[in-house]
Design an enzyme around this catalytic site. Structure first.
Site, PDB file in Angstrom:
ATOM      1  N   TYR A   1      -6.084  11.330  -6.704  1.00 59.80           N
ATOM      2  CA  TYR A   1      -5.917  10.835  -5.427  1.00 59.80           C
ATOM      3  C   TYR A   1      -5.471  11.772  -4.310  1.00 59.80           C
ATOM      4  O   TYR A   1      -6.039  11.616  -3.297  1.00 59.80           O
ATOM      5  CB  TYR A   1      -5.031   9.769  -5.470  1.00 59.80           C
ATOM      6  CG  TYR A   1      -5.417   8.591  -6.372  1.00 59.80           C
ATOM      7  CD1 TYR A   1      -6.831   8.492  -6.875  1.00 59.80           C
ATOM      8  CD2 TYR A   1      -4.928   7.314  -6.546  1.00 59.80           C
ATOM      9  CE1 TYR A   1      -7.235   7.397  -7.577  1.00 59.80           C
ATOM     10  CE2 TYR A   1      -5.501   6.232  -7.148  1.00 59.80           C
ATOM     11  CZ  TYR A   1      -6.441   6.363  -7.576  1.00 59.80           C
ATOM     12  OH  TYR A   1      -7.172   5.015  -8.488  1.00 59.80           O
TER      13      TYR A   1
ATOM     14  N   ASN B   1      19.391   1.349  33.259  1.00 57.64           N
ATOM     15  CA  ASN B   1      18.362   0.317  32.712  1.00 57.64           C
ATOM     16  C   ASN B   1      16.978   0.959  32.283  1.00 57.64           C
ATOM     17  O   ASN B   1      16.216   1.102  33.289  1.00 57.64           O
ATOM     18  CB  ASN B   1      18.309  -0.736  33.667  1.00 57.64           C
ATOM     19  CG  ASN B   1      19.267  -1.775  33.150  1.00 57.64           C
ATOM     20  OD1 ASN B   1      19.103  -2.959  33.874  1.00 57.64           O
ATOM     21  ND2 ASN B   1      19.800  -1.846  32.319  1.00 57.64           N
TER      22      ASN B   1
ATOM     23  N   ARG C   1      -8.496  13.465  -3.606  1.00 53.75           N
ATOM     24  CA  ARG C   1      -9.817  12.529  -3.434  1.00 53.75           C
ATOM     25  C   ARG C   1      -9.571  11.771  -1.993  1.00 53.75           C
ATOM     26  O   ARG C   1     -10.630  11.290  -1.358  1.00 53.75           O
ATOM     27  CB  ARG C   1     -10.401  11.939  -4.651  1.00 53.75           C
ATOM     28  CG  ARG C   1     -11.504  11.447  -4.492  1.00 53.75           C
ATOM     29  CD  ARG C   1     -11.720  10.277  -5.790  1.00 53.75           C
ATOM     30  NE  ARG C   1     -11.012  10.632  -7.081  1.00 53.75           N
ATOM     31  CZ  ARG C   1     -10.518   9.424  -7.699  1.00 53.75           C
ATOM     32  NH1 ARG C   1     -11.227   8.290  -7.352  1.00 53.75           N
ATOM     33  NH2 ARG C   1     -10.064   9.640  -8.591  1.00 53.75           N
TER      34      ARG C   1
END
Length: 509
Positions: free
Chosen positions: A280, A196, A283
């Site tokens: 992108y 468990n 940058r």
């Protein structure tokens, strides 16, 4: 060798890593015995008082209403482990198995599970002496914990199943005998307490998180190499920009880039060029790499709680004379966190693949096509971007969250499950893929720097270039680039690249 001391309260993620990799032995704190013994005595008293206790005097799951004869208590626990050993697929590697065992021992050391000290000591001895149960990767739905894989682990504890010892696969009983460890006859509740819990998904999560945190620094180093090779600008990394959108991750990334770029003659050479701003993938590195870091910070908090938590059912509170049935075994907190880990690390690979395209595409880079002088006769690094695209695309599929799915089990008794082990396994595969994507980008970036000589890059970039060139020579003609990728991947995975760069410029954030 260093020792990691278990008390159920203070285990760190880094200690899990050290034990998993065989760099530390495991000891049990003297403080553990009293609480564990109190909990065990409470279970034994409840048995004498003939109390009805789930999984102790009853069956399991849909059979919880079936009472068990006291004379059959040990048989019940033994049958539990045998019947739950239904895992399939490849086995976890020894590193992961050691982490699972350590986490299970730590949870039991908290003293809320009702097991004997003998059981915890046996788990610890198995770790220290190198008995590694063969644990199949597939079969857990993440509630009531990682039942199936943990049952395979428990099988070896009681002298059944299979294990690896001294590099050889053998029956569990034989492995235990060769290691000088006595298998255990499981007593009341001990089988249940072994299975468990969320230790499989958590172990995988811890190891993947730590590798992911390492990759965050690697991605900054590799991204800086590409930025310099493409004559990109550092304007987007100005700390004033990050302070007006103050996410901790983006600030850390920008500081790293400023440190990596110190002294760049390449940057000085195009300081007054006509280009206004970069794509992108260059940058927005602070925002993308930074967001990944912030996500991983959340995942770390979840895992730090989980490794020192009781995930059993029922839980024993001897000082309050309570045995409480609960759902602490449910993997939802970990499952959600590991799905986030998978998505975040996938993004490191996604933006890296886009930077590779910028490097090999002459219309975007200003460098020779595919980064090879005699294009046409030689294909250069064209196919490296294709391979990176394949891995990035695979990561998109793997990033689909496992935790949003649930299939009821056990006759609808367990009607909502976490699928946390699946989330953990997917995250692990994404980490591996991104290690390779970053290796591919670094191969391309260092080749790009060749065309800018004699201009030199920033000090951190220059050191990364040197480390690569010690293993991978400049590319003059076509060759088997998979070998180059493999060598650079080793530099990343082993920690050698990060170590050398940090030795040169100081610690990265």
């Amino acid at each position: 060798m260093k020792s990691v001391v278990l008390d159920g309260k203070h285990l760190t993620l880094e200690e899990v890593w050290e034990v998993a990799r065989g760099k530390a032995l495991v000891k049990i704190s003297p403080s553990v015995k009293d609480q564990v013994d109190r909990s065990r005595k409470f279970i034994e008293k409840a048995l004498r008082d003939e109390k009805k206790i789930y999984g102790v005097t009853t069956g399991f799951g849909m059979l919880a209403d079936h009472l068990i004869n006291p004379a059959q208590i040990e048989e019940l626990q033994r049958n539990l482990i045998r019947s739950h050993s239904v895992g399939v697929g490849p086995y976890f590697d020894e590193e992961t198995t050691r982490a699972i065992m350590l986490l299970r021992a730590n949870v039991l050391s908290m003293g809320y599970s009702g097991v004997r000290m003998e059981l915890i000591r046996t788990l610890v001895e198995m770790i220290n002496r190198g008995v590694h149960p063969l644990v199949p990767e597939q079969g857990s739905v993440g509630a009531s914990g990682d039942l199936a894989p943990l049952a395979h682990l428990a099988s070896v504890i009681m002298g059944e199943g299979e294990a690896i010892f001294e590099g050889k696969v053998m029956p569990g009983k034989k492995a235990m005998e060769r290691a000088g460890i006595h298998p255990i006859t499981l007593k009341a509740k001990e089988g249940l307490s072994l299975i468990n819990g969320t230790q499989v998904m958590t172990a995988l999560g811890v190891l993947s998180l730590l590798k992911g945190e390492h990759l965050c620094k690697i991605a900054d180093i590799v991204g800086a190499c590409t930025l310099d090779a493409l004559k990109g600008t550092l304007t987007a990394f100005d700390l004033d920009i990050q302070r007006v959108r103050p996410f901790p991750g983006s600030l850390s990334v920008s500081k790293n880039f400023l440190k990596l770029f110190q002294g760049s003659k390449i940057a000085e050479s195009h300081k007054f060029c006509s280009k206004i701003q970069d794509a992108y993938s260059l940058r927005c590195i602070p925002q993308v790499h930074g967001a990944v870091r912030d996500c991983l910070s959340f995942v770390r908090k979840i895992l730090e709680i989980e490794v020192n938590s009781t995930t059993d059912n029922p839980i024993i509170f001897p000082e309050k004379e309570k045995i409480l049935n609960c759902g602490n075994f449910h993997g939802e907190p970990v499952a959600l966190a590991l799905d986030l880990l998978a998505m975040a690390i996938s993004e490191l690979g996604g933006i890296s693949e886009r930077r590779i395209e910028k490097l090999i595409n002459p219309a975007l880079s200003g460098l020779p096509a595919s980064l090879i002088k005699e294009g046409g006769l030689h294909s250069g690094l064209m196919m490296v971007q294709v391979s990176a695209a394949a891995l990035a695309s695979e990561n998109k599929v793997l990033s689909h969250p496992a935790s949003v799915d649930s299939i009821p089990t056990s006759a609808d008794k367990e009607d909502h499950v976490s699928m946390g082990a699946i989330a953990a396994r997917k995250a692990r595969e994404i980490v591996k893929n991104v290690e390779h994507i970053l290796a591919m980008e670094l191969l391309c970036a260092t080749q790009g720097l060749e065309f800018l000589l004699p201009l030199t890059p920033g000090s951190g970039v220059q050191e990364a270039y040197r480390v690569v060139r010690e293993r991978v020579p400049p590319i003059q003609t076509d060759r088997r680039f998979s070998e180059d990728i493999k060598k650079i991947h080793f530099l990343i995975e082993s920690g050698e690249l990060l170590k050398r760069v940090e030795n040169r410029i100081g610690k990265l954030s």
